[in-house]
Design an enzyme around this catalytic site. Structure first.
Site, mmCIF file in Angstrom:
data_model
loop_
_atom_site.group_PDB
_atom_site.id
_atom_site.type_symbol
_atom_site.label_atom_id
_atom_site.label_comp_id
_atom_site.label_asym_id
_atom_site.label_seq_id
_atom_site.Cartn_x
_atom_site.Cartn_y
_atom_site.Cartn_z
ATOM 1 N N ASP A 190 2.988 12.216 11.201
ATOM 2 C CA ASP A 190 3.667 11.519 12.148
ATOM 3 C C ASP A 190 2.457 10.894 12.913
ATOM 4 O OD1 ASP A 190 5.654 10.670 14.132
ATOM 5 O OD2 ASP A 190 4.880 12.247 15.497
ATOM 6 N N ASP A 192 2.892 8.832 16.570
ATOM 7 C CA ASP A 192 2.805 8.978 17.913
ATOM 8 C C ASP A 192 2.653 10.134 18.315
ATOM 9 O OD1 ASP A 192 3.024 6.029 17.596
ATOM 10 O OD2 ASP A 192 4.931 6.087 18.746
ATOM 11 N N GLU A 199 2.506 7.194 22.997
ATOM 12 C CA GLU A 199 3.637 6.420 22.279
ATOM 13 C C GLU A 199 3.340 5.053 22.097
ATOM 14 O OE1 GLU A 199 6.217 8.144 20.744
ATOM 15 O OE2 GLU A 199 5.526 10.199 21.291
ATOM 16 N N ARG A 235 15.515 1.028 23.227
ATOM 17 C CA ARG A 235 14.115 1.016 23.478
ATOM 18 C C ARG A 235 13.459 -0.191 22.913
ATOM 19 N NH1 ARG A 235 11.049 6.339 21.479
ATOM 20 N NH2 ARG A 235 12.657 6.082 20.075
ATOM 21 N N SER A 278 6.173 7.093 10.467
ATOM 22 C CA SER A 278 6.608 6.972 11.906
ATOM 23 C C SER A 278 7.915 6.374 12.199
ATOM 24 C CB SER A 278 5.443 5.877 12.405
ATOM 25 O OG SER A 278 5.531 5.825 13.952
ATOM 26 N N GLY A 279 8.372 6.688 13.342
ATOM 27 C CA GLY A 279 9.537 6.003 13.897
ATOM 28 C C GLY A 279 9.134 4.879 14.731
ATOM 29 N N LYS A 323 12.219 10.182 7.557
ATOM 30 C CA LYS A 323 11.150 10.829 7.390
ATOM 31 C C LYS A 323 10.820 11.911 6.317
ATOM 32 C CE LYS A 323 8.857 10.261 12.008
ATOM 33 N NZ LYS A 323 8.157 10.808 13.030
ATOM 34 N N ASP A 346 5.299 16.374 16.085
ATOM 35 C CA ASP A 346 5.634 16.868 17.231
ATOM 36 C C ASP A 346 6.885 16.873 17.809
ATOM 37 O OD1 ASP A 346 5.087 14.583 19.685
ATOM 38 O OD2 ASP A 346 5.251 13.886 17.853
ATOM 39 N N ASN A 349 12.544 14.201 15.718
ATOM 40 C CA ASN A 349 12.575 13.561 14.472
ATOM 41 C C ASN A 349 11.734 13.871 13.405
ATOM 42 O OD1 ASN A 349 10.572 12.278 15.950
ATOM 43 N ND2 ASN A 349 11.001 10.584 14.922
#
Length: 403
Positions: A190, A192, A199, A235, A278-279, A323, A346, A349
């Site tokens: 991941d 962030d 983030e 967001r 990554s999201g 992911k 972490d 997701n």
């Protein structure tokens, strides 16, 4: 072809001689002992040596000579000359074969207290397993030790030691031992709050004056309280009208997690491949991948029109299921079995990705992620992952000194 070893196992009842030396370490001690033993046609069955704070412990297991009393006398004279202690004991056979169920336990503490270490050893004993070997993997900025255990059910031991680790404030990783633990792997991380600190979307929101609002939604999503795709659209919408140049400013301000470069550099030397999933946003992650030499990357893409963010993403969303899909795709591309992949994350997701990997590591993660992952790390240093893979800090520093 049966697949079994072609050599016969030595008999367990043959006479053997165990020579043990303890004393202040200095050059030539091991050579002196072996030279005294030499010339009798003896077989070295086993040997092990360790140095702790300048104190040497050397053990050599030999086939027993007919004149073992004479050898014992010579070694006693040598001990007096060298000012060390040498013990000689006659017996039968080699070490007992290790029981089935080989497991590697890695204990990480900052600090690693004697009380905590004793508690971990006690829980191993409670399961009926045996500690075969202990070796130090690192002494700073954390203390890490690896314990080779036999006769344990790996999953049961993981549960027991995870609970004890929490009680003692230690990170404890439990993995099946054996040959495949050393195989080359694919590391999928991941981004962030894992590979980097903070983030990205919150950093962008700060430029738009919406940081507090976005941070609150991010926290809900990472705890698993809000569906990721919904939170992402909410967001990203706050970024509408933000100049695309803000992406460059955010990238310039990004700080990698401590130890990130060491982790990537070391494992790339060993032939590992890396991916980031990554999201967050490809406009950032692609640059990180290029900087670190990452092999594969997947992330969401922000829509930009006339030099400004539209508040939308384009293309397929990289969310929790996405992911895991990316991990499988990268494993296939790199010809890596899923059992030889390592996923690090972490947030909620990351759960599917951690579950799909051969080893899922929760890194400074939310409670829901810590509970689901194979193991977790609560120290801020990303290169502690190396210790889980059997690579010591001394080996890392030695390799760096040669580059």
């Amino acid at each position: 072809m049966t697949g079994q070893l072609e050599h016969e196992t030595p008999p367990l009842d043959r006479p053997t001689l165990l020579v043990t030396l303890t004393g202040t370490d200095r050059p030539g001690l091991t050579s002196a002992v072996l030279s005294t033993i030499a010339g009798r046609g003896l077989e070295v069955i086993d040997a092990e040596q360790v140095v702790l704070r300048g104190r040497l412990v050397l053990g050599v297991l030999l086939s027993a000579p007919r004149d073992h009393k004479q050898l014992k006398k010579e070694l006693k004279e040598l001990a007096e000359q060298l000012d060390v202690d040498i013990d000689v004991k006659k017996g039968v056979g080699d070490n007992e074969p290790r029981r089935k169920g080989r497991t590697q336990v890695t204990v990480i503490g900052s600090p690693l207290t004697a009380e905590g270490f004793a508690a971990i050893a006690g829980r191993i004993a409670d399961t009926g397993a045996n500690i075969d070997r202990i070796s130090r993997m690192a002494r700073y900025p954390v203390t890490a030790v690896e314990i080779a255990v036999s006769g344990a059910d790996t999953d049961a031991l993981r549960t027991v030691l995870a609970l004890e680790g929490v009680r003692q404030g230690l990170d404890v990783a439990v993995q099946a031992g054996g040959l495949y633990r050393r195989a080359k792997r694919l590391i999928v991380m991941d981004v962030d709050s894992t590979l980097i600190q903070g983030e990205v979307i919150e950093m962008l929101a700060a430029h738009a004056g919406r940081e507090a609002e976005v941070a609150a939604v991010t926290e809900q999503a990472m705890r698993g309280e809000l569906e990721f795709a919904e939170s992402l659209h909410h967001r990203v919408a706050t970024l509408e009208g933000l100049p695309a140049s803000a992406l460059d400013e955010v990238y310039a301000a990004i700080q990698l997690a401590p130890g990130a470069r060491t982790l990537v550099r070391t494992l790339k030397r060993l032939g590992y491949q890396f991916a980031i999933v990554s999201g967050g946003f490809s406009q950032i992650t692609d640059k990180i991948a290029a900087d670190l030499g990452i092999d594969y990357a997947a992330a969401n893409e922000l829509e930009i029109v006339d030099g400004k963010l539209t508040g939308k993403v384009v293309g397929e969303i990289v969310d929790r299921p996405g992911k895991a899909v990316a991990l499988r795709r990268f494993a296939e591309s790199s010809r890596t079995p899923l059992s030889q992949t390592v996923a690090i994350g972490d947030g909620a997701n990351d759960l599917d990705m951690l579950a799909a990997a051969g080893l899922g590591v929760a890194f400074n993660a939310k409670p829901v992620v810590r509970a689901a992952a194979d193991t977790h790390l609560s120290v801020p240093y990303l290169d502690t992952i190396l210790y889980l893979l059997g690579i010591s800090r001394e080996e890392v520093e030695a390799a760096d000194s040669l580059s």
